[in-house]
Motif scaffolding. Sequence first.
Motif, PDB file in Angstrom:
ATOM      1  N   GLY A  77       0.794  -1.225   0.000  1.00  0.00           N
ATOM      2  CA  GLY A  77       0.000   0.000   0.000  1.00  0.00           C
ATOM      3  C   GLY A  77       0.822   1.268   0.000  1.00  0.00           C
ATOM      4  N   ILE A  78       1.966   1.261  -0.676  1.00  0.00           N
ATOM      5  CA  ILE A  78       2.821   2.450  -0.725  1.00  0.00           C
ATOM      6  C   ILE A  78       2.146   3.552  -1.544  1.00  0.00           C
ATOM      7  CG2 ILE A  78       4.956   3.378  -1.695  1.00  0.00           C
ATOM      8  CD1 ILE A  78       6.387   0.910  -0.868  1.00  0.00           C
ATOM      9  N   ALA A 131      15.645   6.025   3.064  1.00  0.00           N
ATOM     10  CA  ALA A 131      14.475   6.218   2.209  1.00  0.00           C
ATOM     11  C   ALA A 131      13.336   6.856   2.998  1.00  0.00           C
ATOM     12  CB  ALA A 131      14.009   4.891   1.617  1.00  0.00           C
ATOM     13  N   LEU A 132      12.362   7.331   2.256  1.00  0.00           N
ATOM     14  CA  LEU A 132      11.134   7.858   2.833  1.00  0.00           C
ATOM     15  C   LEU A 132       9.969   7.095   2.220  1.00  0.00           C
ATOM     16  CD1 LEU A 132       9.532  10.011   4.461  1.00  0.00           C
ATOM     17  CD2 LEU A 132       9.601  11.425   2.406  1.00  0.00           C
ATOM     18  N   VAL A 133       9.177   6.435   3.067  1.00  0.00           N
ATOM     19  CA  VAL A 133       8.061   5.615   2.595  1.00  0.00           C
ATOM     20  C   VAL A 133       6.778   6.133   3.235  1.00  0.00           C
ATOM     21  CG1 VAL A 133       7.093   3.288   2.445  1.00  0.00           C
ATOM     22  CG2 VAL A 133       9.577   3.614   2.390  1.00  0.00           C
ATOM     23  N   VAL A 134       5.779   6.399   2.401  1.00  0.00           N
ATOM     24  CA  VAL A 134       4.489   6.898   2.878  1.00  0.00           C
ATOM     25  C   VAL A 134       3.414   5.887   2.500  1.00  0.00           C
ATOM     26  CG1 VAL A 134       2.801   8.759   2.771  1.00  0.00           C
ATOM     27  CG2 VAL A 134       5.240   9.281   2.613  1.00  0.00           C
ATOM     28  N   THR A 135       2.641   5.451   3.494  1.00  0.00           N
ATOM     29  CA  THR A 135       1.507   4.554   3.256  1.00  0.00           C
ATOM     30  C   THR A 135       0.246   5.183   3.838  1.00  0.00           C
ATOM     31  OG1 THR A 135       1.658   3.318   5.334  1.00  0.00           O
ATOM     32  CG2 THR A 135       3.103   2.608   3.534  1.00  0.00           C
ATOM     33  N   GLN A 146       7.346   6.329   7.133  1.00  0.00           N
ATOM     34  CA  GLN A 146       8.568   5.654   7.592  1.00  0.00           C
ATOM     35  C   GLN A 146       9.770   6.395   7.041  1.00  0.00           C
ATOM     36  OE1 GLN A 146       8.735   1.335   7.153  1.00  0.00           O
ATOM     37  NE2 GLN A 146      10.904   1.494   6.629  1.00  0.00           N
ATOM     38  N   LEU A 147      10.604   6.876   7.924  1.00  0.00           N
ATOM     39  CA  LEU A 147      11.763   7.679   7.541  1.00  0.00           C
ATOM     40  C   LEU A 147      13.042   7.003   8.006  1.00  0.00           C
ATOM     41  CD1 LEU A 147      13.058  10.296   6.463  1.00  0.00           C
ATOM     42  CD2 LEU A 147      12.652  11.313   8.714  1.00  0.00           C
ATOM     43  N   LYS A 195      -0.946  12.944  -4.493  1.00  0.00           N
ATOM     44  CA  LYS A 195      -1.360  11.659  -3.933  1.00  0.00           C
ATOM     45  C   LYS A 195      -1.259  11.660  -2.411  1.00  0.00           C
ATOM     46  CE  LYS A 195      -0.069   8.087  -6.275  1.00  0.00           C
ATOM     47  NZ  LYS A 195       0.747   6.967  -6.825  1.00  0.00           N
ATOM     48  N   ILE A 196      -0.155  12.208  -1.885  1.00  0.00           N
ATOM     49  CA  ILE A 196       0.022  12.287  -0.434  1.00  0.00           C
ATOM     50  C   ILE A 196      -1.016  13.220   0.173  1.00  0.00           C
ATOM     51  CG2 ILE A 196       1.596  13.055   1.392  1.00  0.00           C
ATOM     52  CD1 ILE A 196       3.891  12.235  -0.528  1.00  0.00           C
ATOM     53  N   ASP A 197      -1.279  14.317  -0.510  1.00  0.00           N
ATOM     54  CA  ASP A 197      -2.233  15.305   0.005  1.00  0.00           C
ATOM     55  C   ASP A 197      -3.637  14.726   0.129  1.00  0.00           C
ATOM     56  OD1 ASP A 197      -2.791  18.197   0.681  1.00  0.00           O
ATOM     57  OD2 ASP A 197      -4.163  17.936  -1.019  1.00  0.00           O
ATOM     58  N   GLN A 198      -4.028  13.887  -0.800  1.00  0.00           N
ATOM     59  CA  GLN A 198      -5.352  13.249  -0.733  1.00  0.00           C
ATOM     60  C   GLN A 198      -5.476  12.403   0.523  1.00  0.00           C
ATOM     61  OE1 GLN A 198      -5.709  11.057  -4.387  1.00  0.00           O
ATOM     62  NE2 GLN A 198      -6.119  12.875  -5.621  1.00  0.00           N
TER      63      GLN A 198
END
Length: 233
Positions: A41-42, A114-118, A123-124, A192-195
């Motif tokens: 779900g990245i 890395a920087l991972v957004v789910t 996750q940083l 996408k992150i903003d949504q």
Amino acid sequence: MGKETSEKAKWWRFFIWYIPFCALWFFIFYWINRQLHHTEGILFYGTPASSYWVYYISAALYGMATFGIYFSIKQGIHQKSFLEFKKNALTIWSLVRFPILISLPFLYLAVTHALVVTDEKVQLSSFWRMKDAEYSWKNDVQSVAIDYSIIASTKTPHQRYFNGKYILHFKDGKKIDMWDGVLEGNLPAIKKIDQTIQKKDIPFTVRQVPSEENVERFFNNKDSEFIRELYSR
């Protein structure tokens, strides 16, 4: 003139063979980085610029070593002599072993950075930290700050570009700029992150609003609507 042309041709042949070896190592490093941080779900995956610099330098070094070993094998087969291969390979190893050993800790830090957004968390993995930091959208993200600056290009005189900022503030005092601070932090990724963030009931702060002139100057019609809405919160 003929000798000069011959020397140029040799250099061209060298780079034609050498560059693919470098590219191969670069994509190996990038692939390892992605595999280490693979999460279901990245929404966004970002490799910061510091990691890319390590990849470039290491790929040039490892590419040179691989290139040399390849031609040592080729030369040994051509001369039907394992001793010839061994001699050439040992010569190459003596030249690159210390730079390779020095590069290993930096390469480790780069591939684990890395920087991972789910949907559930951010996750940083910081470059100089061994342990990942995980932030829950619900419990750990305090606010989002929206800002921008207009920056002059260092390459083209009189050219400027829009430097957007989409800063996540965490409750432990840390922060990260999703737009400016990460190399892949382009506008589609920010959308996408903003949504996702808007569904989490996280407060926004807009530090300054770009003028209509700047919005029309730096963005197309489709993106300009998003920019107007983002900076009007």
